[in-house]
Scaffold this active site. Structure first.
Site, short mmCIF file in Angstrom:
data_model
loop_
_atom_site.label_atom_id
_atom_site.label_comp_id
_atom_site.label_asym_id
_atom_site.label_seq_id
_atom_site.Cartn_x
_atom_site.Cartn_y
_atom_site.Cartn_z
N PRO A 119 1.14 -4.74 -0.15
CA PRO A 119 0.50 -3.78 -1.05
C PRO A 119 -0.96 -3.56 -0.69
O PRO A 119 -1.72 -4.51 -0.58
CB PRO A 119 0.61 -4.44 -2.42
CG PRO A 119 1.56 -5.57 -2.25
CD PRO A 119 1.52 -5.96 -0.83
N GLU A 120 -1.31 -2.30 -0.49
CA GLU A 120 -2.70 -1.92 -0.28
C GLU A 120 -3.08 -1.00 -1.44
O GLU A 120 -2.33 -0.90 -2.41
CB GLU A 120 -2.87 -1.23 1.08
CG GLU A 120 -2.41 -2.11 2.24
CD GLU A 120 -2.54 -1.45 3.60
OE1 GLU A 120 -3.39 -0.56 3.76
OE2 GLU A 120 -1.77 -1.82 4.50
#
Length: 250
Positions: free
Chosen positions: A2-3
């Site tokens: 996840p960014e």
DNA sequence: ATCCTATCCTGTAGGC
DNA sequence: TGCCTACAGGATAGGA
């Protein structure tokens, strides 16, 4: 992995579905994530109402009444699973047989919100709101590029003298908070810049392109609920679809 | 100060 | 089919 776009997707879903809810009960697994999940978490949050859900870079902040904030990070494989009552038969509903569940909240209406993180690189911590600015996880973060769009001028100044590769520069959370491997690759490709070049060697016009593509790529990815390669899921356990739009990552 | 490397961890892809 | 190994990578401690 996840960014920013994946974390923002989670933020929006949490904001629209758990804001205003009151924690009736909470349990933690006692497992060690990035730092131990505090055993006092249930005691601190029980009976508290969620006021707001904020984000800085890849960190999320759940503000509760009483002045406490639940600070968390999804790490590599962290996800929140939520399902509102009374839809008890949904396949996405948190299930007692799920492994690696490290925190379980139950709201006053009976709806569950669980934090699951198989690889345990996530973070889950309760911090008094007035001490957030001094929290070691947040204190050194650079500006969030969605809240404060970067400019070429600021980037060229920040990168002056830097010998690291420009890709490593972009994923350094002290420079810009929220960009990781996937989006750094896409941003640099779209800006037409070799990711191996030294950050300090880029010209202003090149940083202008990086700044522009950073904002464009992140917002396009947010619009598609992020990129799912393996672990990442939205609050409904659904994958993001920006993967279809990637040019170079992987 | 800056940069680099090892570490944490589990699921899974790929080789045989 | 099944076993084994290598790899994925966000953050960070510690060494160069």
């Amino acid at each position: 992995m996840p960014e920013l776009p994946e974390v923002e997707t989670v933020r929006r879903m949490l904001a629209s579905h758990v804001t205003g809810r009151v924690v009736q009960n909470a349990r933690v697994s006692g497992a060690k994530l990035r730092g131990a999940v505090p055993r006092t978490l249930p005691l601190k949050l029980r009976g508290r109402r969620i006021l707001d859900v904020r984000r800085h870079g890849k960190y999320l902040l759940l503000d509760f009444d009483g002045g406490l904030t639940l600070l968390f990070h999804l790490g590599m494989s962290g996800r929140w699973l939520f399902y509102p009552e009374p839809d008890r038969r949904s396949p996405n509903r948190p299930d007692e047989t799920m492994k690696h569940v490290h925190a379980r909240f139950v709201f006053a209406d009976g709806s569950p919100l669980w934090f699951q993180d198989p690889r345990r690189f996530g973070l889950l911590r309760v911090v008094p709101r007035d001490r957030l600015a001094r929290d070691p996880s947040l204190a050194l973060l650079g500006p969030d590029p969605v809240a404060e769009p970067p400019t070429g001028a600021a980037l060229v100044a920040s990168a002056r003298g830097a010998k690291v590769a420009v890709k490593n520069f972009l994923i350094d959370q002290r420079r810009i908070a929220g960009v990781g491997n996937i989006y750094a690759s896409e941003i640099l490709f779209r800006a037409g810049i070799d990711p191996r070049r030294r950050a300090g060697a880029l010209a202003l016009a090149e940083w202008d392109r990086v700044a522009r593509e950073t904002v464009a790529v992140l917002n396009e990815a947010i619009a598609r609920f992020g990129t799912t390669f393996s672990a990442y899921r939205t609050l409904w356990n659904e994958p993001g679809t920006y993967g279809e739009k990637l040019f170079v990552y992987d």
